[in-house]
Design a protein around this motif. Structure first.
Motif, PDB file in Angstrom:
ATOM      1  N   LEU A  86      30.400 -28.254   2.658  1.00 15.20           N
ATOM      2  CA  LEU A  86      31.627 -28.895   3.130  1.00 15.20           C
ATOM      3  C   LEU A  86      32.823 -28.534   2.260  1.00 15.20           C
ATOM      4  CD1 LEU A  86      30.186 -32.433   4.018  1.00 15.20           C
ATOM      5  CD2 LEU A  86      30.429 -30.432   5.501  1.00 15.20           C
ATOM      6  N   GLU A  87      32.702 -27.444   1.510  1.00 19.02           N
ATOM      7  CA  GLU A  87      33.737 -26.913   0.614  1.00 19.02           C
ATOM      8  C   GLU A  87      33.876 -27.773  -0.649  1.00 19.02           C
ATOM      9  OE1 GLU A  87      37.201 -24.728   2.343  1.00 19.02           O
ATOM     10  OE2 GLU A  87      36.800 -26.022   4.073  1.00 19.02           O
ATOM     11  N   GLY A  88      34.540 -27.185  -1.649  1.00 19.59           N
ATOM     12  CA  GLY A  88      34.657 -27.859  -2.938  1.00 19.59           C
ATOM     13  C   GLY A  88      33.284 -28.099  -3.529  1.00 19.59           C
ATOM     14  N   ASN A  89      33.036 -29.336  -3.935  1.00 16.63           N
ATOM     15  CA  ASN A  89      31.715 -29.727  -4.443  1.00 16.63           C
ATOM     16  C   ASN A  89      30.895 -30.481  -3.400  1.00 16.63           C
ATOM     17  OD1 ASN A  89      32.108 -28.780  -7.201  1.00 16.63           O
ATOM     18  ND2 ASN A  89      33.548 -30.472  -7.437  1.00 16.63           N
ATOM     19  N   SER A  90      31.350 -30.510  -2.165  1.00 16.38           N
ATOM     20  CA  SER A  90      30.771 -31.400  -1.153  1.00 16.38           C
ATOM     21  C   SER A  90      29.709 -30.701  -0.310  1.00 16.38           C
ATOM     22  CB  SER A  90      31.877 -31.928  -0.236  1.00 16.38           C
ATOM     23  OG  SER A  90      32.890 -32.571  -0.982  1.00 16.38           O
ATOM     24  N   TRP A  91      28.634 -31.442  -0.043  1.00  8.58           N
ATOM     25  CA  TRP A  91      27.519 -30.933   0.755  1.00  8.58           C
ATOM     26  C   TRP A  91      26.969 -32.042   1.644  1.00  8.58           C
ATOM     27  CZ3 TRP A  91      25.558 -25.930   0.514  1.00  8.58           C
ATOM     28  CH2 TRP A  91      26.034 -25.130  -0.541  1.00  8.58           C
ATOM     29  N   LEU A  92      26.347 -31.620   2.724  1.00  5.48           N
ATOM     30  CA  LEU A  92      25.484 -32.494   3.516  1.00  5.48           C
ATOM     31  C   LEU A  92      24.128 -31.813   3.588  1.00  5.48           C
ATOM     32  CD1 LEU A  92      25.082 -35.005   5.319  1.00  5.48           C
ATOM     33  CD2 LEU A  92      25.732 -33.569   7.266  1.00  5.48           C
ATOM     34  N   TRP A  93      23.110 -32.480   3.050  1.00  3.09           N
ATOM     35  CA  TRP A  93      21.756 -31.930   3.058  1.00  3.09           C
ATOM     36  C   TRP A  93      20.892 -32.739   4.018  1.00  3.09           C
ATOM     37  CZ3 TRP A  93      21.117 -32.381  -2.968  1.00  3.09           C
ATOM     38  CH2 TRP A  93      21.968 -31.462  -3.594  1.00  3.09           C
TER      39      TRP A  93
END
Length: 342
Positions: A86-93
């Motif tokens: 999700l860009e930057g440090n952001s994720w969806l796992w």
């Protein structure tokens, strides 16, 4: 090594996607395979009550549309990591059906409350909103500063999901205690477990990350994530800063790490390049997923003096010399990257 590319129809005929949904880009299917020796980890290494048996055979990496992902994971009982950047440090796992939101910045810009000094926006997922998220089982926070523990995002998220399970560094207590009631704070070496409504379980173990302050301050967190069957383990730390002594007894099939350094004069903000290679060697990683957490539309004085060092391609060159059996899988923002055990 042969790579097969198969393009699927963009979406089922009955489905008309919103351009802000995670599956808004055309799906493709990429399979990569290589031999993988069996590794077994004792239950003492992971206090959570999950099988730690590793596997041998072929590991596959898949980039695919969500309906393809679900069919591959639920019908076989195979451990699957579906990683959406999700860009930057952001994720969806999505780990075997357990959905984990990591360090989200989804509301407003990243400015640390001082936009004249630094103000950054995403380049690609500009219209993505909290309402576009699927139902989430856990919020995972690595660090206490705003680029990981983003109050503009966490305040409305807590209103949407007041009972959301949160796993975080104890350094973030001052921010999280007033927002969420179900928070587990993990010191490095401590573990917890996430259970989804469908009964799937994921183990989380905290590792030592960077120290953001004086040397005596508690380090921030990285995490080891163990899937339900114990067939796949992921390691995540968003600054490529790690305690070698802490990790030397660990193994991880998948590493998510920055590989491009971000430098201030006389100070390293984010490491990468040779440090990321050494991390991959230390954990005997088979897949490295590079994150470009400095690739934002940024402005302000701080943004003007941050320098990038290295590229993904230069990292690949370094890695091929030190760990030739590993593979680099570059994520596309908003597109699920699926890694599964056979």
């Amino acid at each position: 090594m042969a790579v097969q590319l198969k393009l699927n129809p963009p979406f089922p005929c009955s489905y008309k996607p919103s351009p802000t949904k995670l599956s808004f880009l055309y799906p493709s299917l990429i399979r990569l395979g290589f031999s993988h020796r069996t590794r077994t980890r004792s239950s003492d290494s992971h206090p959570f009550n999950l099988s730690s048996k590793r596997f041998s055979g072929i590991v596959s990496a898949v980039v695919s549309e969500e309906n393809v992902v679900e069919s591959s994971s639920t019908s076989t009982g195979t451990d699957v990591f579906k990683l959406t950047y999700l860009e930057g440090n952001s994720w969806l796992w999505d780990v075997c059906g357990v959905k984990i939101l990591v360090d989200p910045i989804l509301v407003g810009n990243l400015d640390f409350g001082i936009p004249w000094l630094y103000d950054a926006a995403k380049k690609f997922l500009k219209n993505f909103q909290l309402s576009d998220l699927p139902e989430t089982d856990c919020l995972l926070i690595t660090q206490s500063l705003d680029d990981h523990c983003h109050l503009k995002t966490l305040e409305p998220l807590s209103e949407m999901y007041p009972n959301l399970k949160v796993i975080a560094t104890p350094n973030a207590k001052d921010k999280l205690n007033s927002l969420f009631s179900n928070v587990t704070y993990l010191e490095p070496g401590e573990s917890s477990e996430i259970e989804a409504k469908n009964g799937s379980r994921v183990g989380i173990r905290a590792t030592a990350g960077p120290v953001l302050g004086p040397p005596w301050q508690r380090p921030e967190n990285g995490y080891l994530v163990l899937a339900q069957q114990g067939q796949l383990t992921l390691y995540y730390e968003p600054h490529c800063v790690y305690d070698k002594n802490f990790l030397e007894k660990e193994k991880a099939d998948i590493i998510i790490t920055p590989v491009i350094k971000q430098l201030l004069p006389s100070f390293t903000l984010v490491s990468g390049q040779e440090d990321a290679v050494q991390l991959a060697k230390l954990l005997d990683a088979k897949f490295i997923v590079p994150m470009k957490n400095g690739d934002l539309d940024s402005r302000g004085f701080l943004a003007s003096i941050i320098q990038a060092e290295g590229t993904v391609e230069s990292f690949k060159d370094l890695l091929s010399k030190e760990l030739p059996g590993s593979r680099v899988l570059e994520p596309t923002p908003g597109v699920p990257l699926e890694i599964l055990a056979p």
